[in-house]
Scaffold this motif. Structure first.
Motif, PDB file in Angstrom:
ATOM      1  N   PRO A   1      61.481  34.402 -43.467  1.00  0.00           N
ATOM      2  CA  PRO A   1      62.427  35.143 -42.628  1.00  0.00           C
ATOM      3  C   PRO A   1      61.781  35.889 -41.470  1.00  0.00           C
ATOM      4  O   PRO A   1      62.309  35.891 -40.365  1.00  0.00           O
ATOM      5  CB  PRO A   1      63.100  36.108 -43.617  1.00  0.00           C
ATOM      6  N   GLU A   2      60.614  36.526 -41.698  1.00  0.00           N
ATOM      7  CA  GLU A   2      60.010  37.315 -40.623  1.00  0.00           C
ATOM      8  C   GLU A   2      59.486  36.430 -39.502  1.00  0.00           C
ATOM      9  O   GLU A   2      59.771  36.667 -38.309  1.00  0.00           O
ATOM     10  CB  GLU A   2      58.878  38.178 -41.177  1.00  0.00           C
ATOM     11  N   LYS A   3      58.738  35.397 -39.841  1.00  0.00           N
ATOM     12  CA  LYS A   3      58.181  34.523 -38.808  1.00  0.00           C
ATOM     13  C   LYS A   3      59.280  33.775 -38.071  1.00  0.00           C
ATOM     14  O   LYS A   3      59.246  33.636 -36.839  1.00  0.00           O
ATOM     15  CB  LYS A   3      57.203  33.537 -39.442  1.00  0.00           C
ATOM     16  N   ARG A   4      60.271  33.318 -38.806  1.00  0.00           N
ATOM     17  CA  ARG A   4      61.346  32.577 -38.162  1.00  0.00           C
ATOM     18  C   ARG A   4      62.124  33.478 -37.200  1.00  0.00           C
ATOM     19  O   ARG A   4      62.464  33.072 -36.085  1.00  0.00           O
ATOM     20  CB  ARG A   4      62.281  32.008 -39.231  1.00  0.00           C
ATOM     21  N   TYR A   5      62.399  34.724 -37.619  1.00  0.00           N
ATOM     22  CA  TYR A   5      63.150  35.635 -36.740  1.00  0.00           C
ATOM     23  C   TYR A   5      62.319  36.005 -35.523  1.00  0.00           C
ATOM     24  O   TYR A   5      62.854  36.138 -34.412  1.00  0.00           O
ATOM     25  CB  TYR A   5      63.566  36.878 -37.515  1.00  0.00           C
TER      26      TYR A   5
END
Length: 717
Positions: free
Chosen positions: A275-279
């Motif tokens: 979630p963090e890298k994708r966002y």
């Protein structure tokens, strides 16, 4: 209390001097009480544009509209169009204090626009909170989401859940890198193998918006060709978006783009990133730091600025169809984006779907194909084994693999790895009559019969063992494996070639690449790894099982999977051979032999036009309990041209098996009706179904009975 202070017991008058002084000092330093964010009761409103129009995160059709809220003055600066907000939803008219509606539960939403006044004459509730000042919902993305929701009879909130990833505060606080200047225009490279390939790349580089359906030549060059199309679009100062079916294809396109343009030119959007890298990647695209995006189907909504090209690879793959409501297909979303942004469009694949052929036949897109000499030079030799060959081949009757297949494996292993494609995973999932090939069914529940790891014959649904089975069609007593799984096939080949390593690739463990050394690679369709230097040969087993599926797309899908496997084999000039076990007179098999997926798709399109099947017509599926489906069809105000097919009963799923989209729960009997309209009436059908579903939800019909509405279902039988 110490007696030295001389304090007596009592109230405030008896409090120690130190405590009284502390209380007085706290009162002096206290700020003026602010309004509670729960209601903002008594708070002043914004002086300009005091009304916020909000889309609440309620994915129900009868609430698929905007709601107006008052903007407190303290939130005026942050409450800008596109930000995430929290609001009170569900407050009653009677709960009004100081001119402000109160009550209701907190719910997330997006602020769509600011207004000077509301069309609603009553008191408004106030915005409870601005979750983040980051403006994640642009006007273009909102328009695209609305178009997708209308096309698929869904709600805007459901589409935005697919389009905007969940917020991650740490990723949001980090600044995105500075954008890089446009790269130089690339050379046409291997695009010159196609008749209009070089002109397509030049048009993108000069700022044009060409639309093409690309029938890629066999081999691994497709990822490099996609990268050159993206680089040409970036050279014109515009953005590009490429959607691919799975993570392996994304990794190949990522490597090709990095090799051509270097690091920092593109973003990768996949669910595997976390979630963090994708966002963080998504924010870099939204902020304009990155102009090129590649990813799986979730990337189809990526907010690329100044979009110049949308591209899709292998549109026939099931992975491009979203499983969550309203279940849009990546191809249709990119078509909407191409029309909305007036940008270029590229639909590429080794095969060709009927939808792609329709785009060319309608004149909306131009074909990007190679000449027949180029195709013959790049494709492997294809040989067939039909029922007549199997009947005359005693080895095939005993060991399932025909003699021609054994020879192809033996010859191929002298020069490199050999690919074996098996339609099913596992051991021996299904059995059939050895004489007439009628599927073996359980006498008690009509479930399919199978043998597990060489054990006794038993039912896959109820588990009962069967010792005296005979065929109800012809009376024969002998059984054969109708579709032998990948694990059983690997075991048989391992015994036949004991000195050769055997690798398997399937759902549990998918291989990305294999070395160029001699080996047997047994794979299910779609999980074929890429071999270094290409495969020396490929066996496509049990082709009749793929062609015999009771589905409109059975022939098209079988040909697509065969061509995808054959494209990994070396050219005929290098000794590459493909052996397909299927009846050679069938149209998909003939198209494979000629390596002509476009011709097959054109003929399929002509037949569907005569019969009124998709994609020439638009179709919707309505499924649910019989009473609920009947009520839905009775109350829906369908277009006059709509034709209702059915309803018919759906198969009852066995407990413990995965539930498909639109299928009934295990043990329940559902029915399905198909609604068909002629070309040009799809929007009217979707609007009518959406209105009927919204009305049904609003009045709570059916005592909670579920009715599924799917536009353009992939499986219509």
């Amino acid at each position: 209390m110490s007696s030295e202070n001389g304090q007596a017991d009592g109230g405030a008058e008896g409090a120690p001097p130190e405590q009284l002084a502390l209380i007085r000092e706290s009162v002096r330093k206290a700020k003026t009480p602010r309004a509670k964010p729960r209601t903002w009761r008594g708070a002043a409103l914004a002086k300009e544009l005091p009304v916020a129009r909000v889309l609440v995160d309620k994915g129900v059709l009868h609430l698929d509209r905007y709601f107006d809220y008052a903007v407190p003055e303290e939130l005026d600066a942050e409450a800008q169009p596109g930000v995430r907000v929290r609001v009170r939803f569900g407050a009653g008219r009677h709960r009004v204090r100081d001119g402000r509606r109160e009550g209701g539960g907190l719910i997330d939403g997006f602020l769509v626009e600011r207004l000077a006044e509301s069309e609603y004459s009553g008191p408004l509730a106030a915005l409870a909170q601005v979750v983040s000042p980051e403006r994640v919902l642009s006007e273009e993305l909102l328009g695209l989401a609305r178009a997708v929701a209308d096309r698929y009879a869904g709600s805007l909130a459901d589409v935005l859940q697919l389009a905007v990833p969940p917020r991650n505060a740490r990723a949001e606080q980090r600044p995105s890198p500075d954008p890089l200047p446009p790269p130089p225009a690339p050379e046409a490279g291997s695009w010159q193998r196609y008749e209009r390939g070089a002109a397509f790349v030049e048009s993108l580089a000069s700022g044009g918006a060409p639309r093409a359906v690309w029938n890629a030549l066999p081999g691994p060059q497709w990822s490099e060709e996609l990268a050159r199309a993206v680089a040409a679009t970036l050279a014109s100062g515009r953005g590009a978006l490429v959607v691919l079916p799975d993570g392996r294809a994304v990794a190949r396109a990522d490597a090709a783009l990095t090799a051509l343009l270097g690091e920092g030119r593109h973003a990768v959007l996949t669910a595997d990133a976390g979630p963090e890298k994708r966002y963080a990647q998504w924010l870099a695209v939204r902020r304009g730091s990155v102009r090129a995006v590649i990813g799986t189907r979730a990337a189809m909504f990526a907010p690329v600025q100044d979009l110049g090209l949308v591209a899709l690879w292998d549109d026939g793959d099931d992975s491009h169809s979203e499983q969550h409501a309203p279940q849009p297909h990546a191809r249709e979303v990119l078509l909407l984006r191409a029309a909305q942004d007036k940008c270029g469009f590229l639909l590429g694949s080794w095969g060709c779907t009927v939808e792609a052929a329709q785009l060319v036949e309608s004149g909306w897109a131009r074909p990007l194909v190679a000449g027949r000499e180029q195709v013959r030079g790049a494709a492997p030799l294809v040989r067939t084994v039909g029922d007549g060959d199997l009947a005359r081949d005693e080895a095939a009757r005993a060991a399932r693999l025909p003699t021609l297949a054994w020879q192809a494996v033996r010859d191929g292993l002298r020069h490199g790895p050999v690919l074996v494609q098996v339609p099913r995973r596992g051991y021996v999932p299904r059995m059939a009559c050895a004489n007439c090939r009628a599927p073996a069914r359980c006498r008690h529940c009509s479930g399919p019969m199978e043998t597990r790891d060489g054990g006794a014959l038993c039912c896959a649904w109820c588990g009962r063992e069967e010792s005296g089975w005979h065929c109800p069609e012809c009376g024969a007593f002998r059984l054969r494996a109708s579709v032998v799984g990948a694990r059983r096939t690997a075991e048989e080949l391992g015994r036949a070639f004991p000195a050769v390593p055997v690798r398997t690739s399937g759902r549990e463990h998918v291989l990305d690449t294999v070395p160029g050394a001699p080996a047997l690679v047994v794979s299910t369709p779609g999980a074929e790894p890429v071999a270094e230097g290409g495969y020396a040969a490929a066996l496509l087993l049990d082709g009749w099982a793929m062609l015999g599926r009771p589905d409109l797309r059975a022939g098209e899908d079988a040909l697509r999977r065969w061509i995808a496997a054959g494209a990994l084999v070396r050219p005929q000039s290098a000794g590459g051979t493909v052996v397909v076990v299927a009846e050679p007179t069938l149209r998909p098999v003939q198209a494979l032999v000629r390596w002509d997926p476009v011709g097959h798709a054109v003929r399929e399109l002509a037949e569907r036009a005569e019969l009124g099947f998709p994609p020439v017509s638009r179709m919707a599926a309505v499924s649910g309990p019989p009473e609920a489906v009947a009520e839905f069809l009775r109350t829906a105000e369908l277009p006059p041209e709509a034709e209702v097919l059915g309803p018919v009963p759906l198969p009852v799923p066995a407990p413990g098996r995965p539930r498909r989209v639109g299928a009934p729960p295990p043990g329940e009997q559902w029915e399905r009706a198909l609604l068909r309209v002629p070309p040009g009436k799809g929007a009217a059908l979707a609007a009518a179904l959406k209105a009927a579903q919204a009305a049904r939800m609003a009045r709570g019909s059916g005592s909670g009975a579920v009715v599924w509405v799917r536009i353009d279902p992939a499986d219509i039988g």
